[in-house]
Design a protein around this motif. Structure first.
Motif, PDB file in Angstrom:
ATOM      1  N   THR A  72       0.860  -1.184   0.000  1.00  7.55           N
ATOM      2  CA  THR A  72       0.000   0.000   0.000  1.00  7.55           C
ATOM      3  C   THR A  72       0.900   1.240   0.000  1.00  7.55           C
ATOM      4  OG1 THR A  72      -0.101   0.266   2.400  1.00  7.55           O
ATOM      5  CG2 THR A  72      -1.680  -1.250   1.400  1.00  7.55           C
ATOM      6  N   SER A  73       0.267   2.415  -0.082  1.00  7.45           N
ATOM      7  CA  SER A  73       0.995   3.681   0.019  1.00  7.45           C
ATOM      8  C   SER A  73       1.027   4.130   1.474  1.00  7.45           C
ATOM      9  CB  SER A  73       0.308   4.730  -0.852  1.00  7.45           C
ATOM     10  OG  SER A  73      -0.884   5.168  -0.220  1.00  7.45           O
ATOM     11  N   THR A  79      -1.463   0.656  10.700  1.00  4.70           N
ATOM     12  CA  THR A  79      -2.042  -0.655  11.018  1.00  4.70           C
ATOM     13  C   THR A  79      -3.145  -1.026  10.032  1.00  4.70           C
ATOM     14  OG1 THR A  79      -3.515   0.449  12.603  1.00  4.70           O
ATOM     15  CG2 THR A  79      -1.470  -0.508  13.459  1.00  4.70           C
ATOM     16  N   VAL A  80      -3.907  -0.029   9.600  1.00  4.14           N
ATOM     17  CA  VAL A  80      -4.957  -0.285   8.604  1.00  4.14           C
ATOM     18  C   VAL A  80      -4.333  -0.640   7.260  1.00  4.14           C
ATOM     19  CG1 VAL A  80      -6.914   0.729   7.369  1.00  4.14           C
ATOM     20  CG2 VAL A  80      -6.585   1.212   9.800  1.00  4.14           C
ATOM     21  N   ASN A  81      -3.215   0.019   6.918  1.00  2.00           N
ATOM     22  CA  ASN A  81      -2.536  -0.307   5.667  1.00  2.00           C
ATOM     23  C   ASN A  81      -2.014  -1.733   5.666  1.00  2.00           C
ATOM     24  OD1 ASN A  81      -2.873   2.115   4.286  1.00  2.00           O
ATOM     25  ND2 ASN A  81      -1.140   3.073   5.291  1.00  2.00           N
ATOM     26  N   GLY A 113       2.602  -4.363   3.763  1.00  3.12           N
ATOM     27  CA  GLY A 113       2.281  -3.020   4.236  1.00  3.12           C
ATOM     28  C   GLY A 113       2.737  -1.954   3.252  1.00  3.12           C
ATOM     29  N   ILE A 114       3.307  -0.871   3.779  1.00  5.51           N
ATOM     30  CA  ILE A 114       3.713   0.264   2.947  1.00  5.51           C
ATOM     31  C   ILE A 114       4.915  -0.119   2.082  1.00  5.51           C
ATOM     32  CG2 ILE A 114       4.553   2.637   2.977  1.00  5.51           C
ATOM     33  CD1 ILE A 114       3.076   3.005   5.622  1.00  5.51           C
ATOM     34  N   ARG A 420     -11.330   1.925   4.659  1.00  5.85           N
ATOM     35  CA  ARG A 420     -10.290   2.678   5.344  1.00  5.85           C
ATOM     36  C   ARG A 420      -8.942   2.307   4.789  1.00  5.85           C
ATOM     37  NH1 ARG A 420     -10.961   1.413  11.443  1.00  5.85           N
ATOM     38  NH2 ARG A 420     -10.954  -0.694  10.585  1.00  5.85           N
ATOM     39  N   GLY A 421      -7.929   3.028   5.208  1.00  7.32           N
ATOM     40  CA  GLY A 421      -6.576   2.730   4.750  1.00  7.32           C
ATOM     41  C   GLY A 421      -6.276   3.443   3.454  1.00  7.32           C
ATOM     42  N   ALA A 422      -5.069   3.133   2.888  1.00  5.45           N
ATOM     43  CA  ALA A 422      -4.665   3.810   1.668  1.00  5.45           C
ATOM     44  C   ALA A 422      -4.495   2.814   0.565  1.00  5.45           C
ATOM     45  CB  ALA A 422      -3.354   4.539   1.912  1.00  5.45           C
TER      46      ALA A 422
END
Length: 422
Positions: A72-73, A79-81, A113-114, A420-422
């Motif tokens: 994700t970005s 934590t949501v990512n 994750g990111i 939610r999240g990116a």
């Protein structure tokens, strides 16, 4: 220097793996920000061609495993990512299982994750990034979470980037690079023939993966930010067929024990997923039958709680599990000559297996045993009255649980977008 040491260690560890498996193909999948739904518009024929190759390898017996890594970005809560990248892994795995017909256990997921590494490479290759040198230093030398001497989080890498140049750098990165960080990389590993030796020209798997990432980064750096489909377009897109009733890991299961129903003891159980291998269930059993004129009574009410550990990823889906249970209840049994009325508690362990049947249903078999303690009053029915005889306690060790249940799978996780999240 640290990165070089880590790379060398990974290379050494993967040489043995390279002797038995080969990366035969790979594909990247783009996602809309905040979503784990696979878009045919963004991924086109590449995903279908990859899935066809997975099916052919499985049919030929050459398939070793499929590895899914999702990213994700930096936008959104970290934590949501991480959870969003796990959902994207799940969505890709579901798609491959449904369209290639392979065993879900052959698919490994790695929610990353990111995508910090890719973001760094994109920044390093573009001289128009405001504060380019400073943001590269932050990524290189600032940990994802900054912890003080007391172990408390005092800052983060993302926070440092957001504060750089009053937020100008972060806004520029979001506008130009973040859309390209919502992706997954899927690699197909096939078995190496036993009579084929590893030559010097064979590249370790870690370098093949790095080379694939560099090719993808080059493609991103040579094009503008990809236009993502709108919500209206996403609603019109055909969704991929999903195996096992819609998802590999349904959140909720509703059950009824057919054996108890045959014994005139209706039961209902609600089970929900706590993690990839853990679940928890609450069960209630109730029989309240009474024939006053014959002095016959069959009344039983029991409630119990169970926690289960599944052997396979994706609890509530299929396979073996072990568990522990505890419960309490009350009863009144009368056969016309004697009666027993009391209450008790129980606890024990169990083992079971779940078979998927159709898209939304499954059959579950479970057996278990443990300890039960009950205190009851014995009485004699006489002319509409109960004549008290005595009170006794009983401790029992043995079988306490026997189930053959019909299961209805609910709450399909991979079938909805994450808001939610990116």
């Amino acid at each position: 220097m640290k990165k070089l040491i880590v790379l060398l260690l990974l290379n050494i560890c993967t040489v043995g793996m390279a002797m038995s498996q080969i990366v035969a193909d790979s594909v990247q999948i783009l996602f809309q920000p905040g979503s784990s739904r696979i878009s045919p518009i963004s991924n086109g024929r590449a995903l279908q061609a990859f899935t066809d190759k997975v099916r052919r390898c499985a049919d030929n017996g050459n398939l070793d495993r499929v590895l899914v890594r999702a990213y994700t970005s930096p936008d959104g809560v970290s934590t949501v990512n991480l959870r969003l990248s796990a959902d994207r892994c799940q969505s890709v795995a579901d798609y491959i299982v449904s369209n290639a017909g392979v065993d879900p256990d052959l698919i490994d997921s790695d929610p990353c994750g990111i995508a910090w590494d890719r973001l760094r490479r994109l920044i390093a290759s573009d001289h128009h990034v405001p504060g380019r040198r400073e943001v590269l230093d932050i990524i290189d030398y600032t940990p994802v979470w900054v912890v003080d001497t007391h172990g408390n989080v005092s800052g983060s890498r993302k926070q440092r980037i957001m504060e750089l140049k009053g937020g100008q750098t972060y806004r520029w990165l979001r506008q130009n690079f973040f859309a390209g960080l919502h992706y997954a990389v899927v690699e197909l590993y096939v078995k190496r023939p036993e009579n084929e030796s590893v030559s010097k020209e064979d590249k370790p798997l870690v370098f093949e993966s790095l080379q694939a990432d560099k090719m993808i980064d080059t493609a991103f750096s040579q094009m503008k930010t990809p236009a993502m489909p709108t919500d209206r377009m996403m609603d019109r897109m055909p969704r991929p067929r999903i195996a096992d009733g819609g998802c590999m890991a349904p959140r909720i299961a509703l059950k009824t024990n057919l054996l108890y129903a045959a014994a005139l003891l209706p039961s209902i159980e609600l089970e929900w997923r706590l993690g990839s291998r853990w679940s928890m269930g609450v069960e209630g059993n109730l029989a309240w039958w009474k024939r006053r004129e014959e002095h016959k009574c069959y009344q039983l009410a029991v409630t119990s709680v169970a926690v289960r550990r599944w052997f396979r990823r994706g609890s509530l889906r299929k396979g073996f599990y072990t568990g522990a249970f505890a419960g309490a209840g009350l009863y009144d049994f009368e056969n016309g000559r004697k009666g027993y009325r009391g209450e008790g508690v129980l606890a024990g362990i169990s083992i079971g297996y779940l078979w998927p049947v159709g898209r939304r249903f499954a059959i579950e078999a479970e057996g278990g045993g443990g300890w039960m303690m009950t205190r009851y009053k014995e009485y004699i029915p006489y002319e509409g009255h109960h004549l008290y005889v005595r009170t006794q306690n009983l401790n029992f060790y043995g079988p306490l649980r026997l189930k053959l249940s019909l299961v209805w799978l609910l709450g399909k996780r991979a079938c909805r977008d994450k808001k939610r999240g990116a």
